[in-house]
Structures are given as C-alpha cells and as structure tokens.
Design a protein around this motif. Structure first.
Motif, PDB file in Angstrom:
ATOM      1  N   ASP A   1       3.024   6.207  -5.246  1.00 37.25           N
ATOM      2  CA  ASP A   1       1.715   6.199  -4.593  1.00 37.25           C
ATOM      3  C   ASP A   1       0.608   5.731  -5.546  1.00 37.25           C
ATOM      4  O   ASP A   1      -0.563   5.970  -5.298  1.00 37.25           O
TER       5      ASP A   1
ATOM      6  N   LEU B   1       0.839  -1.191   0.000  1.00 38.86           N
ATOM      7  CA  LEU B   1       0.000   0.000   0.000  1.00 38.86           C
ATOM      8  C   LEU B   1       0.875   1.242   0.000  1.00 38.86           C
ATOM      9  O   LEU B   1       1.939   1.260   0.646  1.00 38.86           O
TER      10      LEU B   1
ATOM     11  N   GLY C   1      -9.451  -4.539  -2.872  1.00 46.93           N
ATOM     12  CA  GLY C   1      -8.823  -4.871  -4.143  1.00 46.93           C
ATOM     13  C   GLY C   1      -7.818  -5.990  -4.009  1.00 46.93           C
ATOM     14  O   GLY C   1      -7.785  -6.925  -4.820  1.00 46.93           O
ATOM     15  N   LEU C   2      -6.975  -5.938  -2.969  1.00 48.68           N
ATOM     16  CA  LEU C   2      -5.990  -6.993  -2.750  1.00 48.68           C
ATOM     17  C   LEU C   2      -6.655  -8.325  -2.439  1.00 48.68           C
ATOM     18  O   LEU C   2      -6.142  -9.391  -2.801  1.00 48.68           O
TER      19      LEU C   2
ATOM     20  N   GLN D   1      -7.235   9.470  -7.991  1.00 43.41           N
ATOM     21  CA  GLN D   1      -6.194   8.928  -7.125  1.00 43.41           C
ATOM     22  C   GLN D   1      -6.255   9.507  -5.718  1.00 43.41           C
ATOM     23  O   GLN D   1      -6.038   8.806  -4.724  1.00 43.41           O
TER      24      GLN D   1
ATOM     25  N   GLU E   1      -1.151   2.413  -8.032  1.00 39.09           N
ATOM     26  CA  GLU E   1      -1.470   0.998  -7.827  1.00 39.09           C
ATOM     27  C   GLU E   1      -0.321   0.082  -8.222  1.00 39.09           C
ATOM     28  O   GLU E   1       0.072  -0.808  -7.456  1.00 39.09           O
TER      29      GLU E   1
ATOM     30  N   ILE F   1      -1.439   6.235   2.180  1.00 38.28           N
ATOM     31  CA  ILE F   1      -2.703   5.573   2.502  1.00 38.28           C
ATOM     32  C   ILE F   1      -2.670   4.995   3.910  1.00 38.28           C
ATOM     33  O   ILE F   1      -3.633   5.141   4.681  1.00 38.28           O
ATOM     34  N   TRP F   2      -1.563   4.329   4.277  1.00 37.73           N
ATOM     35  CA  TRP F   2      -1.562   3.634   5.568  1.00 37.73           C
ATOM     36  C   TRP F   2      -0.931   4.422   6.717  1.00 37.73           C
ATOM     37  O   TRP F   2      -1.298   4.205   7.879  1.00 37.73           O
TER      38      TRP F   2
ATOM     39  N   LEU G   1      -9.318  -1.817  -8.427  1.00 35.38           N
ATOM     40  CA  LEU G   1      -9.162  -0.758  -7.434  1.00 35.38           C
ATOM     41  C   LEU G   1      -9.755   0.553  -7.938  1.00 35.38           C
ATOM     42  O   LEU G   1     -10.477   1.233  -7.218  1.00 35.38           O
TER      43      LEU G   1
ATOM     44  N   PHE H   1      -8.076  -0.391  -0.963  1.00 36.64           N
ATOM     45  CA  PHE H   1      -6.915  -1.242  -1.229  1.00 36.64           C
ATOM     46  C   PHE H   1      -7.111  -2.635  -0.646  1.00 36.64           C
ATOM     47  O   PHE H   1      -6.766  -3.642  -1.270  1.00 36.64           O
TER      48      PHE H   1
ATOM     49  N   LEU I   1      -8.494   7.618  -3.085  1.00 35.27           N
ATOM     50  CA  LEU I   1      -8.233   6.245  -2.669  1.00 35.27           C
ATOM     51  C   LEU I   1      -8.225   6.132  -1.153  1.00 35.27           C
ATOM     52  O   LEU I   1      -7.758   7.031  -0.443  1.00 35.27           O
TER      53      LEU I   1
END
Length: 391
Positions: A373, A80, A305-306, A294, A375, A84-85, A313, A302, A297
């Motif tokens: 950053d 990720l 999607g994963l 983007q 996908e 995002i995280w 995504l 994520f 997101l």
C-alpha cells in the motif's frame, strides 16, 4: 492541425539551406505491478530541422512519430493501492455485480510537431516565438520553479515536449539577464506568465523567478474525472555553483493559491566525480504540497501524481545516481529513489553500451521495496531494453 503546420513550415526552412538530424529509438519493457504483468514497447522516429535565413534569425522544428506495441490499454487501478481505490469502486453497500475493477487508459500512437519556432536576435533582445523548449531550474530529478514540464524519476533527463510561448531574453549587464515567458490564452488574466532574473555571484549563478498561472489538477467525482483550475502565484529561485570540487545546487519556490492556501517546495543537490572516475549525484526534495502521512493519501492525490500535475505524491524524497565508465564503450550506473514518508523506494541498475558510432544500447532493471500500500512497493520489478541511433 499539427501536420498542416509542418507542411507550411518546411518550405520556409528549405529556402534557407536547412540542417537535418534526429534519431531512431526502439524500446521494449516488461514490468510486474502487484499481480499484473505488463509487456509493451514503442518505436520512435524524431526528425529535427534547423535553418538560418540570415545571421539574426534561426528557424527550427522537429517531428516525432511514435508507435506503441504490446499492451497499450492499461488499468490505472493496478497502479494504486487497493485500500485507496476499492472503497470508491467496490463499496460494501453495492452488490458484487455493480463493482468496478478497471479504469482503462489507452496509450495512443502519436504524430506530433513537437517544436516549431523562430528565434530573432535584435541588438538588445533575443525573441523566440512558437513551440519551443523551456526548462527552468537547476535540479536534476525535480524542479520546483518549472511550471511547464513533467519528469519521470527513472529517466529524468529524457527530452521534454515543447511549450507554445513567447520568450524574450534581455541582457542587462555582464552576468545579468532578464527573461520573460508568456503563454497567451483568451485573456491576459488567464495567460501563463513567468519572469526570470539571472545573475552571478562569484563562482555561483543565482536566478530569481515569479510566475502567475492557472494550475490544472484532476479529481474524481465518483462518476467521472474532472479537471479543475486554481490560480497559482509562484515566487522562487535557484543557486548553482561549486565548492571543494563538489557541484552544489538548490532550488525552491513558495506557492500561493486562491483561498489563502500556500505551500513551499525545495530541493538541494550535490555531485562529484571521484579519482576512480565514479560519478555520484545526490538530491533531496521537501514538498509541502505532498501528503505527510500514509494514512492521509487519497485517490485524487494518486491521480495528480501519476499525471505529473504535482512534483511528488508525498513530502520527503531522496534521489541518487551513481555512474562509472567501466570500459571504453560500456558504462554502468544505477538510480535509487526513496520515499521517506512511507518507507518505499526503487533501485534501477543500468548498463549502457555504445555498440556503434552514434548507436547506443541500454539495459535497465528496476526493483522496488515497501509494503503493497506504499507508492513504490506496489511496483514489484521491471526490465527495459532501449536502442537509440542518432543521425
């Protein structure tokens, strides 16, 4: 439970003069994701058995044994983008000693009774009971009408796991078939239901479908990951045929969710073999359920999607496959995937060598482009070696 089912099934198969076949597969992988290098692989043995107690009944089952080696504990945060995280796991208001930088995921070895089914052919009906292959749709990389399976874009034709279901196929007329699929649960309302009507129009095959089921998606609460269910109604169809020596297909679905939320998903594809034996396949996807921009997101997007809970995504993608049988036993191919919304993508050239009869070796490399950053931009490069021998 799965092993017990196999023990109970095999004696029935042995009484009916079964046929045994299968394969052994070994794979080694290395990939660079951001600043982390992953080395891993597996050995897999699959045994299939089929038997016909009589002309109207087919019984089948397959057992998969898969053992992983190398790095089997992965940090999901490596896959990720940091933007995002980090706001979730390393917020500015917490001291550094309380920051979290790992979200471990362990890849377990498996002993799986993947399929175990019986198909009975009646005068006006074919009935299949048990864990079986159900793969709706005509798309290669994506299938908007498939609510049962998950595909990997770098290997979309790889085998899919079985689905525990009751399937009935009823021929209504020439080139007209009605198929129903039911995944029973504790009540009719909670059960997954899908119906297909397939017919032909000239050189084209047309299929209409409707489904009702509970769509499972993961979300992060800030403390742990939870699984939420949303009732989903799907109405869609597919079309496949040929025009001027080009194969053409389209597949789409309108999805209605509880709370009046809805989205449309569609793919269009084409393929052709040129005079020089080069085979080309192209497919594009538009998925309104994906994220359009983007900057919008989210961590949950994520995760879904994963986990294969969503088909993509973001919203707009293209997939291309190019292959040439370069020598008698060697073929060269490449896969290319592009995300039009964030400008990232992946290129995966591959060599396949049929080194012995029923034995194939393949080498695949992957190179990704895009910002860190995006996908695919986060996944720098990868190498895969696979050995497959059928018996």
């Amino acid at each position: 439970m799965r092993l017990a089912a196999l023990i109970l099934t095999l004696p029935l198969l042995l009484w009916a003069e079964p046929e045994f076949y299968g394969y052994f597969e070994s794979e080694a992988d290395v990939m660079q994701v951001a600043s982390t290098n992953y080395n891993f692989g597996y050995n897999k043995f699959r045994l299939d058995v089929q038997a016909r107690p009589n002309a109207n009944v087919l019984i089948g089952a397959n057992l998969n044994i898969q053992q992983y080696w190398g790095q089997t504990t992965w940090n999901m945060l490596d896959f990720l983008p940091e933007n995002i995280w980090k706001p979730i796991f390393q917020p500015a208001f917490l001291p550094d000693s309380l920051w979290v930088s790992e979200m471990p995921y362990i890849i377990p070895d498996t002993l799986l009774l993947d399929n175990a089914y019986m198909r009975a052919s009646f005068p006006f009906l074919d009935l299949t009971l048990g864990r079986q292959q159900i793969s709706p749709g005509v798309g290669y990389a994506w299938n908007p009408i498939d609510i049962f399976n998950t595909k990997t874009l770098m290997d979309p034709s790889y085998e899919q796991t079985g689905v525990s279901a009751i399937r009935a196929e009823l021929p209504l007329a020439s080139r007209l078939t009605l198929t129903t699929v039911l995944l029973p649960k504790n009540s009719w309302d909670n059960s997954t239901k899908q119906i297909f009507l397939k017919t032909g129009l000239g050189s084209y095959d047309v299929e209409l479908t409707a489904a009702e089921y509970f769509w499972e998606r993961t979300s992060f609460t800030g403390v742990d990951i939870q699984l939420a269910e949303t009732k989903r109604n799907l109405l869609g169809g597919s079309l496949v045929g040929e025009l001027f020596e080009w194969g053409l297909w389209a597949e789409g679905a309108h999805n209605e969710l509880d709370g009046d939320d809805s989205f449309f998903e569609i793919i269009v594809g084409a393929d052709h073999t040129f005079d020089n034996s080069v085979y080309l396949l192209l497919e594009v996807l538009h998925n309104e359920n994906g994220i359009a921009k983007q900057e919008d997101l989210t961590f949950d997007a994520f995760l879904q999607g994963l986990g294969g809970e969503t088909h993509s995504l973001m919203q707009d993608y293209a997939f291309a496959y190019l292959m040439h049988q370069t020598f008698d036993f060697v073929s060269l191919s490449t896969i290319a995937i592009a995300n039009f919304n964030d400008g990232s993508g992946t290129l995966g050239p591959q060599l396949d060598w049929n080194i012995f009869e029923d034995t194939n070796i393949s080498f695949q490399g992957t190179y990704s482009w895009g910002a860190d950053d995006t996908e695919f931009g986060l996944q720098d490069w990868g190498l895969r070696f696979r050995l497959l021998s059928n018996f």
